[in-house]
Motif scaffolding. Structure first.
Motif, PDB file in Angstrom:
ATOM      1  N   ARG A 195       0.846  -1.192   0.000  1.00  0.00           N
ATOM      2  CA  ARG A 195       0.000   0.000   0.000  1.00  0.00           C
ATOM      3  C   ARG A 195       0.883   1.244   0.000  1.00  0.00           C
ATOM      4  N   PRO A 196       0.424   2.363  -0.546  1.00  0.00           N
ATOM      5  CA  PRO A 196       1.239   3.584  -0.523  1.00  0.00           C
ATOM      6  C   PRO A 196       1.641   3.919   0.917  1.00  0.00           C
ATOM      7  N   LYS A 197       2.945   4.069   1.136  1.00  0.00           N
ATOM      8  CA  LYS A 197       3.415   4.216   2.511  1.00  0.00           C
ATOM      9  C   LYS A 197       4.654   5.085   2.571  1.00  0.00           C
ATOM     10  N   VAL A 198       4.767   5.884   3.646  1.00  0.00           N
ATOM     11  CA  VAL A 198       5.959   6.686   3.908  1.00  0.00           C
ATOM     12  C   VAL A 198       6.247   6.675   5.401  1.00  0.00           C
ATOM     13  N   PHE A 199       7.480   7.024   5.733  1.00  0.00           N
ATOM     14  CA  PHE A 199       7.876   7.319   7.099  1.00  0.00           C
ATOM     15  C   PHE A 199       8.058   8.836   7.193  1.00  0.00           C
ATOM     16  N   ILE A 200       7.752   9.399   8.349  1.00  0.00           N
ATOM     17  CA  ILE A 200       8.119  10.794   8.585  1.00  0.00           C
ATOM     18  C   ILE A 200       8.918  10.890   9.873  1.00  0.00           C
ATOM     19  N   GLU A 201      10.114  11.461   9.758  1.00  0.00           N
ATOM     20  CA  GLU A 201      10.955  11.780  10.910  1.00  0.00           C
ATOM     21  C   GLU A 201      10.674  13.242  11.232  1.00  0.00           C
ATOM     22  N   CYS A 202       9.945  13.483  12.317  1.00  0.00           N
ATOM     23  CA  CYS A 202       9.389  14.812  12.581  1.00  0.00           C
ATOM     24  C   CYS A 202      10.408  15.836  13.070  1.00  0.00           C
ATOM     25  N   GLY A 203      11.560  15.376  13.477  1.00  0.00           N
ATOM     26  CA  GLY A 203      12.593  16.276  13.971  1.00  0.00           C
ATOM     27  C   GLY A 203      13.687  15.460  14.625  1.00  0.00           C
ATOM     28  N   ASN A 204      14.702  16.133  15.155  1.00  0.00           N
ATOM     29  CA  ASN A 204      15.835  15.463  15.781  1.00  0.00           C
ATOM     30  C   ASN A 204      15.747  15.592  17.296  1.00  0.00           C
ATOM     31  N   MET A 205      15.519  14.492  17.975  1.00  0.00           N
ATOM     32  CA  MET A 205      15.347  14.513  19.418  1.00  0.00           C
ATOM     33  C   MET A 205      16.629  14.870  20.168  1.00  0.00           C
ATOM     34  N   ARG A 206      17.767  14.773  19.496  1.00  0.00           N
ATOM     35  CA  ARG A 206      19.047  15.052  20.163  1.00  0.00           C
ATOM     36  C   ARG A 206      19.505  16.488  19.982  1.00  0.00           C
ATOM     37  N   ASP A 207      18.731  17.262  19.262  1.00  0.00           N
ATOM     38  CA  ASP A 207      19.039  18.678  19.141  1.00  0.00           C
ATOM     39  C   ASP A 207      18.122  19.442  20.078  1.00  0.00           C
ATOM     40  N   ALA A 208      18.678  20.345  20.874  1.00  0.00           N
ATOM     41  CA  ALA A 208      17.901  21.018  21.914  1.00  0.00           C
ATOM     42  C   ALA A 208      16.738  21.819  21.337  1.00  0.00           C
ATOM     43  N   LYS A 209      16.954  22.497  20.217  1.00  0.00           N
ATOM     44  CA  LYS A 209      15.888  23.315  19.628  1.00  0.00           C
ATOM     45  C   LYS A 209      14.767  22.431  19.061  1.00  0.00           C
ATOM     46  N   ASP A 210      15.142  21.371  18.365  1.00  0.00           N
ATOM     47  CA  ASP A 210      14.128  20.451  17.859  1.00  0.00           C
ATOM     48  C   ASP A 210      13.419  19.749  19.014  1.00  0.00           C
ATOM     49  N   ALA A 211      14.187  19.364  20.043  1.00  0.00           N
ATOM     50  CA  ALA A 211      13.601  18.665  21.189  1.00  0.00           C
ATOM     51  C   ALA A 211      12.564  19.532  21.892  1.00  0.00           C
ATOM     52  N   ALA A 212      12.803  20.840  21.941  1.00  0.00           N
ATOM     53  CA  ALA A 212      11.843  21.740  22.577  1.00  0.00           C
ATOM     54  C   ALA A 212      10.508  21.711  21.837  1.00  0.00           C
ATOM     55  N   GLN A 213      10.558  21.540  20.547  1.00  0.00           N
ATOM     56  CA  GLN A 213       9.325  21.423  19.773  1.00  0.00           C
ATOM     57  C   GLN A 213       8.676  20.057  19.988  1.00  0.00           C
ATOM     58  N   LEU A 214       9.456  19.033  19.888  1.00  0.00           N
ATOM     59  CA  LEU A 214       8.924  17.669  19.970  1.00  0.00           C
ATOM     60  C   LEU A 214       8.279  17.379  21.320  1.00  0.00           C
ATOM     61  N   THR A 215       8.746  18.048  22.367  1.00  0.00           N
ATOM     62  CA  THR A 215       8.176  17.819  23.699  1.00  0.00           C
ATOM     63  C   THR A 215       6.995  18.735  24.003  1.00  0.00           C
ATOM     64  N   SER A 216       6.648  19.593  23.063  1.00  0.00           N
ATOM     65  CA  SER A 216       5.540  20.528  23.256  1.00  0.00           C
ATOM     66  C   SER A 216       4.229  19.923  22.745  1.00  0.00           C
ATOM     67  N   PRO A 217       3.207  19.785  23.599  1.00  0.00           N
ATOM     68  CA  PRO A 217       1.916  19.264  23.127  1.00  0.00           C
ATOM     69  C   PRO A 217       1.317  20.121  22.023  1.00  0.00           C
ATOM     70  N   GLU A 218       1.499  21.440  22.109  1.00  0.00           N
ATOM     71  CA  GLU A 218       0.953  22.321  21.076  1.00  0.00           C
ATOM     72  C   GLU A 218       1.626  22.069  19.740  1.00  0.00           C
ATOM     73  N   TRP A 219       2.930  21.873  19.758  1.00  0.00           N
ATOM     74  CA  TRP A 219       3.627  21.599  18.505  1.00  0.00           C
ATOM     75  C   TRP A 219       3.251  20.228  17.964  1.00  0.00           C
ATOM     76  N   ARG A 220       3.088  19.240  18.843  1.00  0.00           N
ATOM     77  CA  ARG A 220       2.693  17.901  18.380  1.00  0.00           C
ATOM     78  C   ARG A 220       1.318  17.934  17.723  1.00  0.00           C
ATOM     79  N   GLN A 221       0.435  18.796  18.217  1.00  0.00           N
ATOM     80  CA  GLN A 221      -0.871  18.945  17.583  1.00  0.00           C
ATOM     81  C   GLN A 221      -0.714  19.515  16.173  1.00  0.00           C
ATOM     82  N   LYS A 222       0.165  20.486  16.016  1.00  0.00           N
ATOM     83  CA  LYS A 222       0.434  21.042  14.684  1.00  0.00           C
ATOM     84  C   LYS A 222       1.030  19.978  13.760  1.00  0.00           C
ATOM     85  N   ALA A 223       1.919  19.154  14.318  1.00  0.00           N
ATOM     86  CA  ALA A 223       2.521  18.087  13.517  1.00  0.00           C
ATOM     87  C   ALA A 223       1.453  17.132  13.000  1.00  0.00           C
ATOM     88  N   ALA A 224       0.544  16.742  13.883  1.00  0.00           N
ATOM     89  CA  ALA A 224      -0.533  15.836  13.479  1.00  0.00           C
ATOM     90  C   ALA A 224      -1.406  16.471  12.416  1.00  0.00           C
TER      91      ALA A 224
END
Length: 327
Positions: free
Chosen positions: A285-314
């Motif tokens: 079936r048509p399929k992709v992976f998405i890597e939403c950001g880098n958890m080991r970078d402090a700036k990206d991690a600040a986004q990934l740990t934010s519920p508001e940003w995760r809602q935007k990602a979804a």
């Protein structure tokens, strides 16, 4: 489904009358007895009606009264003790009071969401290290995923975004299937994840992840299936539509989250093609992976740990899927 039987009806009255008086003797005593017999018989019958456990007696009347009270107080048979809107089996009630499935641009479409990894994988190293066939070779059943420097697990992130994504897609009328909800101790394996999408006949499959490379590497990227044919793997029919799905998601994800495509791969396009991922190789079936950001970078991690940003990602991923499916 459980049904509670209503109280059984009383047994049918006997068709046999009480013993008839004996009139065989031809004497005055017999005549007197014959005169008194109907009166006695009537009294005896009245006593039987008032005292016997049969129909019409106190027991029967009490039983009937109890049954009548129960029929007024109790819900219909088959729904006793059930919660409102739920049948005894626990499934949603099909009554008119139940909310109808939302109609939308994805009505009649099926989307499978694959939350990457499982928070229990850390405790099941031997199980997830088991090798499985990915068509072009063999690979670990699953991996632990990564974490932020503060310990926020990729598996926690992917499940949260996947649930938000499911809600967004269902609001558009889609039927949504998750490969797991951390309701199992580990896994599923990568071949099983692919099989879930295949067996669901999904119109689109998205596997949600976050990367774990060194600090300074920022941004998202979408992984597309390469042209692969070998063993159980044959991506020839999904390479084209998967690329379209990936492009739609990348564009909407960037616009909704404000994130830029990865600065460390993909040449700034946010798109990467790989042939070493079993979840893609084994998909039909048509399929992709998405890597939403880098958890080991402090700036990206600040986004990934934010519920508001995760809602935007979804929302960004959902908009990409809607665009791909023609909504």
């Amino acid at each position: 489904m459980r049904y509670d039987d209503s109280p059984p009806p009383p047994e049918s009255a006997s068709a046999t009358d009480p013993d008839r008086p004996w009139y065989a003797r031809r004497s005055t005593l017999v005549v007197a007895a014959g005169t008194l017999a109907p009166v006695c018989l009537a009294g005896w019958l009245a006593t039987q009606v008032l005292t016997s456990p049969g129909p019409g007696g106190p027991a029967a009347r009490g039983s009937a009264a109890s049954a009548a009270s129960a029929s007024l107080a109790a819900p219909p048979s088959g729904f006793r003790d059930a919660k409102p809107g739920v049948t005894p089996s626990g499934s949603a009630s099909s009554s008119a009071a139940a909310p109808a499935a939302p109609k939308g641009p994805l009505s009649g479409r099926t989307v499978v969401i694959d939350p990457g990894h499982n928070s229990g994988n850390f405790k099941h190293g031997s199980e997830i290290d088991r090798q499985v066939d990915i068509g072009t070779g063999r690979k670990e059943c699953d991996t632990t995923g990564t974490t932020t420097n503060s310990g926020y697990m990729e598996a926690e992130f992917t499940l949260d975004v996947s649930r938000r994504l499911r809600t967004a897609l269902e609001a558009q009328g889609a039927r949504v299937v998750l490969t797991h909800q951390a309701d199992r101790p580990w896994g599923p394996c990568i071949d099983e994840r692919a099989r879930i999408g295949n067996e669901a006949a999904a119109d689109a499959v998205v596997s949600v992840h976050a990367d774990g490379v060194s600090a300074g590497n920022r941004g998202f990227h979408v992984i597309l299936p390469a042209q692969v044919k070998g063993g159980a793997a044959d991506t020839s029919k999904i390479v084209g539509p998967s690329r379209e799905l990936g492009e739609r998601i990348a564009g909407n994800f960037a616009r909704t989250t404000g994130s830029a495509p990865a600065n460390y791969l993909g040449s700034g396009t946010g798109l990467v093609v790989r042939d070493d991922l079993g979840g893609l190789n084994l998909s039909t079936r048509p399929k992709v992976f998405i890597e939403c950001g880098n958890m080991r970078d402090a700036k990206d991690a600040a986004q990934l740990t934010s519920p508001e940003w995760r809602q935007k990602a979804a929302q960004g991923i959902a908009q990409g899927i809607v665009g791909f499916l023609g909504g």
